[in-house]
Design a protein around this motif. Structure first.
Motif, PDB file in Angstrom:
ATOM      1  N   GLU A 106      -2.927  -0.995 -14.028  1.00  9.78           N
ATOM      2  CA  GLU A 106      -3.567  -0.156 -13.503  1.00  9.78           C
ATOM      3  C   GLU A 106      -4.633  -0.511 -13.807  1.00  9.78           C
ATOM      4  OE1 GLU A 106      -0.053   2.868 -15.420  1.00  9.78           O
ATOM      5  OE2 GLU A 106      -0.645   2.220 -16.655  1.00  9.78           O
ATOM      6  N   LEU A 107      -5.612   0.574 -12.752  1.00  8.00           N
ATOM      7  CA  LEU A 107      -6.547   0.284 -12.542  1.00  8.00           C
ATOM      8  C   LEU A 107      -7.359   2.341 -12.659  1.00  8.00           C
ATOM      9  CD1 LEU A 107      -9.365  -1.338 -11.972  1.00  8.00           C
ATOM     10  CD2 LEU A 107      -8.802  -0.589  -9.713  1.00  8.00           C
ATOM     11  N   VAL A 108      -8.262   2.747 -13.327  1.00  8.06           N
ATOM     12  CA  VAL A 108      -9.200   3.893 -13.874  1.00  8.06           C
ATOM     13  C   VAL A 108     -10.512   4.140 -12.940  1.00  8.06           C
ATOM     14  CG1 VAL A 108      -9.251   5.425 -14.942  1.00  8.06           C
ATOM     15  CG2 VAL A 108      -7.609   4.391 -15.462  1.00  8.06           C
ATOM     16  N   VAL A 109     -10.896   4.420 -11.690  1.00  5.19           N
ATOM     17  CA  VAL A 109     -12.228   4.535 -11.086  1.00  5.19           C
ATOM     18  C   VAL A 109     -12.509   6.233 -11.675  1.00  5.19           C
ATOM     19  CG1 VAL A 109     -13.707   4.538  -9.158  1.00  5.19           C
ATOM     20  CG2 VAL A 109     -11.736   2.630  -9.321  1.00  5.19           C
ATOM     21  N   LEU A 110     -13.844   6.160 -11.863  1.00  7.96           N
ATOM     22  CA  LEU A 110     -14.689   7.240 -12.534  1.00  7.96           C
ATOM     23  C   LEU A 110     -15.821   7.713 -11.368  1.00  7.96           C
ATOM     24  CD1 LEU A 110     -15.785   8.669 -14.793  1.00  7.96           C
ATOM     25  CD2 LEU A 110     -16.516   7.524 -15.980  1.00  7.96           C
ATOM     26  N   ILE A 111     -15.403   8.678 -10.591  1.00 11.15           N
ATOM     27  CA  ILE A 111     -16.369   8.897 -10.321  1.00 11.15           C
ATOM     28  C   ILE A 111     -17.353  10.753 -10.471  1.00 11.15           C
ATOM     29  CG2 ILE A 111     -15.620   7.624  -8.133  1.00 11.15           C
ATOM     30  CD1 ILE A 111     -14.288  11.218  -8.158  1.00 11.15           C
ATOM     31  N   GLU A 112     -18.281  10.316 -10.275  1.00 13.34           N
ATOM     32  CA  GLU A 112     -19.008  11.685 -10.318  1.00 13.34           C
ATOM     33  C   GLU A 112     -19.840  12.866  -9.112  1.00 13.34           C
ATOM     34  OE1 GLU A 112     -22.712  11.909 -13.237  1.00 13.34           O
ATOM     35  OE2 GLU A 112     -23.526  11.876 -10.750  1.00 13.34           O
ATOM     36  N   LEU A 146       1.081  -1.076   0.023  1.00 14.73           N
ATOM     37  CA  LEU A 146       0.272   0.095  -0.536  1.00 14.73           C
ATOM     38  C   LEU A 146       1.066   1.034   0.225  1.00 14.73           C
ATOM     39  CD1 LEU A 146      -3.114  -0.354   2.704  1.00 14.73           C
ATOM     40  CD2 LEU A 146      -2.977  -0.895   0.083  1.00 14.73           C
ATOM     41  N   ALA A 147       2.122   1.025   0.734  1.00 11.96           N
ATOM     42  CA  ALA A 147       2.734   1.985   0.948  1.00 11.96           C
ATOM     43  C   ALA A 147       3.785   3.003  -0.487  1.00 11.96           C
ATOM     44  CB  ALA A 147       4.078   2.203   1.747  1.00 11.96           C
ATOM     45  N   LEU A 148       3.893   1.976  -1.519  1.00 13.84           N
ATOM     46  CA  LEU A 148       3.717   1.515  -2.471  1.00 13.84           C
ATOM     47  C   LEU A 148       3.181   1.834  -3.825  1.00 13.84           C
ATOM     48  CD1 LEU A 148       7.350  -0.764  -2.579  1.00 13.84           C
ATOM     49  CD2 LEU A 148       7.364   1.495  -2.460  1.00 13.84           C
ATOM     50  N   MET A 149       1.900   1.927  -3.404  1.00 10.46           N
ATOM     51  CA  MET A 149       0.878   2.213  -4.606  1.00 10.46           C
ATOM     52  C   MET A 149       0.563   3.933  -4.802  1.00 10.46           C
ATOM     53  SD  MET A 149      -1.675   1.009  -5.727  1.00 10.46           S
ATOM     54  CE  MET A 149      -2.307  -0.250  -4.492  1.00 10.46           C
ATOM     55  N   GLU A 150       0.239   3.517  -5.592  1.00  6.63           N
ATOM     56  CA  GLU A 150       0.668   4.822  -6.402  1.00  6.63           C
ATOM     57  C   GLU A 150      -0.554   5.922  -6.504  1.00  6.63           C
ATOM     58  OE1 GLU A 150       2.955   5.951 -10.131  1.00  6.63           O
ATOM     59  OE2 GLU A 150       4.904   5.201  -8.921  1.00  6.63           O
ATOM     60  N   LEU A 175     -11.044  11.345 -12.454  1.00 11.09           N
ATOM     61  CA  LEU A 175     -10.305   9.838 -12.564  1.00 11.09           C
ATOM     62  C   LEU A 175      -9.559   9.829 -11.867  1.00 11.09           C
ATOM     63  CD1 LEU A 175      -9.809  10.224 -16.309  1.00 11.09           C
ATOM     64  CD2 LEU A 175     -12.239   9.142 -15.666  1.00 11.09           C
ATOM     65  N   ILE A 176     -10.252   8.439 -11.104  1.00 12.50           N
ATOM     66  CA  ILE A 176      -9.175   8.179  -9.991  1.00 12.50           C
ATOM     67  C   ILE A 176      -7.903   7.055 -10.866  1.00 12.50           C
ATOM     68  CG2 ILE A 176      -8.458   7.671  -7.231  1.00 12.50           C
ATOM     69  CD1 ILE A 176     -11.521   9.009  -6.651  1.00 12.50           C
ATOM     70  N   ARG A 177      -6.959   7.808 -10.732  1.00 11.69           N
ATOM     71  CA  ARG A 177      -6.023   6.097 -11.111  1.00 11.69           C
ATOM     72  C   ARG A 177      -5.203   5.611 -10.140  1.00 11.69           C
ATOM     73  NH1 ARG A 177      -5.567   7.010 -16.773  1.00 11.69           N
ATOM     74  NH2 ARG A 177      -6.078   9.159 -18.179  1.00 11.69           N
ATOM     75  N   LEU A 178      -4.838   4.545  -9.997  1.00 13.28           N
ATOM     76  CA  LEU A 178      -3.996   3.645  -9.008  1.00 13.28           C
ATOM     77  C   LEU A 178      -3.546   3.452 -10.260  1.00 13.28           C
ATOM     78  CD1 LEU A 178      -6.696   2.422  -6.783  1.00 13.28           C
ATOM     79  CD2 LEU A 178      -5.482   4.613  -6.287  1.00 13.28           C
ATOM     80  N   GLU A 192      -4.814   4.302   6.580  1.00 13.89           N
ATOM     81  CA  GLU A 192      -4.702   5.160   5.082  1.00 13.89           C
ATOM     82  C   GLU A 192      -3.459   5.380   4.953  1.00 13.89           C
ATOM     83  OE1 GLU A 192      -7.771   7.647   6.473  1.00 13.89           O
ATOM     84  OE2 GLU A 192      -9.066   6.419   6.640  1.00 13.89           O
ATOM     85  N   LEU A 193      -3.375   4.939   3.448  1.00  7.71           N
ATOM     86  CA  LEU A 193      -1.905   5.423   2.863  1.00  7.71           C
ATOM     87  C   LEU A 193      -1.841   6.501   2.136  1.00  7.71           C
ATOM     88  CD1 LEU A 193      -0.218   2.030   3.558  1.00  7.71           C
ATOM     89  CD2 LEU A 193       0.354   4.005   5.222  1.00  7.71           C
ATOM     90  N   PRO A 194      -1.550   6.045   0.492  1.00  8.81           N
ATOM     91  CA  PRO A 194      -2.086   7.113  -0.723  1.00  8.81           C
ATOM     92  C   PRO A 194      -2.350   7.821  -0.696  1.00  8.81           C
ATOM     93  CG  PRO A 194      -0.389   4.752  -1.101  1.00  8.81           C
ATOM     94  CD  PRO A 194      -1.077   4.930  -0.017  1.00  8.81           C
ATOM     95  N   GLU A 195      -2.448   9.438  -0.510  1.00 13.83           N
ATOM     96  CA  GLU A 195      -4.087   9.788  -1.092  1.00 13.83           C
ATOM     97  C   GLU A 195      -3.656  10.853  -1.869  1.00 13.83           C
ATOM     98  OE1 GLU A 195      -5.018  12.045   2.967  1.00 13.83           O
ATOM     99  OE2 GLU A 195      -4.103  13.854   1.651  1.00 13.83           O
ATOM    100  N   ALA A 196      -4.806  11.037  -2.825  1.00 10.85           N
ATOM    101  CA  ALA A 196      -4.804  12.383  -3.334  1.00 10.85           C
ATOM    102  C   ALA A 196      -6.093  13.477  -3.424  1.00 10.85           C
ATOM    103  CB  ALA A 196      -5.025  12.160  -5.045  1.00 10.85           C
ATOM    104  N   ARG A 197      -5.882  14.155  -3.772  1.00 13.08           N
ATOM    105  CA  ARG A 197      -7.438  15.670  -4.362  1.00 13.08           C
ATOM    106  C   ARG A 197      -7.252  15.872  -4.905  1.00 13.08           C
ATOM    107  NH1 ARG A 197      -7.828  16.577   1.414  1.00 13.08           N
ATOM    108  NH2 ARG A 197      -6.433  15.728   3.214  1.00 13.08           N
ATOM    109  N   ALA A 198      -8.156  16.919  -5.184  1.00 12.71           N
ATOM    110  CA  ALA A 198      -8.777  17.428  -6.239  1.00 12.71           C
ATOM    111  C   ALA A 198      -9.389  19.029  -6.659  1.00 12.71           C
ATOM    112  CB  ALA A 198      -9.759  16.875  -7.100  1.00 12.71           C
TER     113      ALA A 198
END
Length: 427
Positions: free
Chosen positions: A277-283, A9-13, A34-37, A309-315
């Motif tokens: 590589e996984l892309v999750v689409l959110i609305e 998890l720590a190495l997940m982008e 798009l949330i890209r993992l 809770e490890l890697p995170e991204a913000r918009a």
């Protein structure tokens, strides 16, 4: 950098790509992201967790000849890749179920015995898919091992479930129950006579994937790829948590199981494999905002059993009054949204087409066109809307089986961020 046990998890982008930085002030709007993992690479020097897997093979009359011979060859090849610490079982089913090999250690002797028995398998009877699969899943669930053991069931069929339990809802419920017991289900549909909608729904409920095997000559390759993924899991039971500011509601448009907890959306992604590589689409549905106000979105990853809770991204979206600003949209994101709307529309329409409900087909395609119009991005949706209009004509009568499966497999895989054959996308 390769992944070591415990630090996957720590190495997940993770990153979020949003459809633009601005929204119109004073107006309720829907925006997309798009949330890209990106999963880390498994180090070959690290001892992997043991695997318990069952191969559940359709041996009904329609499998006679090359299909069954190649299915047996594919199984022989797959078990040859296992280690002594792994376990495997082989289950054959028609209108009856035969446990060809009970759950056994994958030592050289067991592999040789399985290879010998597979050479004597012949086709017969009809298709009690539920019974064969239940036996295979139970063998996996009861296999020795601790929580670290990966448990997989691979179900192959070339036809319909026409004996025993055939109700789709009951079959999906069973897949969900086995998933809760730790057994992941991958379904393989061979050639042109299987029920693609049923197998797709079972794979979704079972936490695995649908693989469309277009020709029996592809079976060895498909078995090999599926086993390869099972042997390269780097993150188990991954949960993607998405939360937004008050006044905004987030919806997952990608077809993963979701749960709502304490004001956040939890998206259950299952296992991720090395370099996936996984892309999750959110609305994000936003209440009216005053000029200058912002709506923030945060995405984090964890596992189902680990609350860390490890890697995170913000918009962030900012409300503005100038139309020239909020009309600016990120074409690459909108294009993915368009692809998902078209794929979801075709999945639904195809299910109605296969059941012979032409009115429902038309309604589904019309709703898809309306969803594209709601994006307010005519230059990016025109071609897709035209394609759905053409479908309304060509899909008014039942599609040929091969065409239906191609459409379904492509739509299914795209929405779940997979390759057309059902395999994981890798960087």
């Amino acid at each position: 950098m390769g992944v070591r046990r415990g630090d996957s998890l720590a190495l997940m982008e993770i990153e979020i790509q949003q459809d633009g930085p601005f929204v119109p002030n004073g107006r309720r709007v829907e925006r997309h992201a798009l949330i890209r993992l990106s999963a880390p690479t498994m180090e070959s020097s690290i001892e992997r967790a043991p695997l318990a897997i069952s191969f559940v093979i359709d041996r009904s009359g329609s499998m006679a000849g090359d299909p069954l011979e190649l299915a047996c060859e594919a199984t022989r090849h797959a078990i040859s890749r296992l280690r002594d610490t792994d376990q495997f079982a082989i289950v054959l089913y028609d209108h009856e179920v035969e446990v060809l090999i009970p759950m056994s250690s994958a030592c050289a002797g067991s592999r040789a015995a399985a290879a010998q028995k597979l050479r004597g398998v012949t086709a017969r009877g009809t298709t009690d898919l539920a019974a064969g699969w239940d036996v295979g899943a139970r063998l996996v669930a009861e296999a020795r091992g601790d929580e670290g053991t990966f448990r997989r069931c691979l179900l192959l069929t070339d036809g319909m479930a026409n004996e025993g339990v055939t109700d789709p809802d009951e079959l999906k419920a069973r897949a969900a129950r086995w998933r809760r017991d730790g057994v992941t289900l991958t379904t393989m549909g061979l050639e042109h006579d299987f029920d693609e909608v049923l197998l797709g729904s079972l794979a979704d409920a079972g936490g695995g994937a649908l693989r469309y095997v277009r020709a029996s000559s592809d079976l060895v390759k498909q078995f090999d790829e599926e086993l390869g993924e099972a042997l390269e899991v780097v993150a188990r039971d991954v949960v993607l948590q998405v939360s937004c500011d008050d006044g905004a509601d987030v919806i997952c448009l990608s077809p993963f199981d979701v749960e709502r907890r304490a004001g956040r959306l939890e998206i259950l992604l299952g296992d991720l494999v090395s370099r996936q590589e996984l892309v999750v689409l959110i609305e994000v549905d936003m209440a009216p905002q005053r000029e200058g106000e912002t709506v923030r979105c945060c995405a984090q990853v964890r596992t189902a059993k680990e609350q860390r809770e490890l890697p995170e991204a913000r918009a962030m979206w900012t409300a503005v009054g100038a139309q020239r600003d909020w009309e600016k949209r990120e074409a690459s994101v909108i294009s993915v949204v368009v692809e998902h709307i078209v794929a979801a529309t075709r999945e639904t329409a195809l299910e109605h087409n296969l059941s012979g409900d032409s009115d429902a087909v038309q309604r589904a395609l019309e709703q898809g066109g309306s969803a594209l119009e709601a994006l307010e991005a005519e230059d990016l949706t025109e071609a897709a809307r035209h394609a759905l209009m053409e479908d309304r004509v060509s899909w008014s009568t039942p599609l040929p089986a091969e065409e239906a499966k191609e459409v379904y497999a492509c739509s299914y895989s795209l929405r779940r961020s997979r390759s057309e054959d059902g395999s994981s996308r890798r960087r």
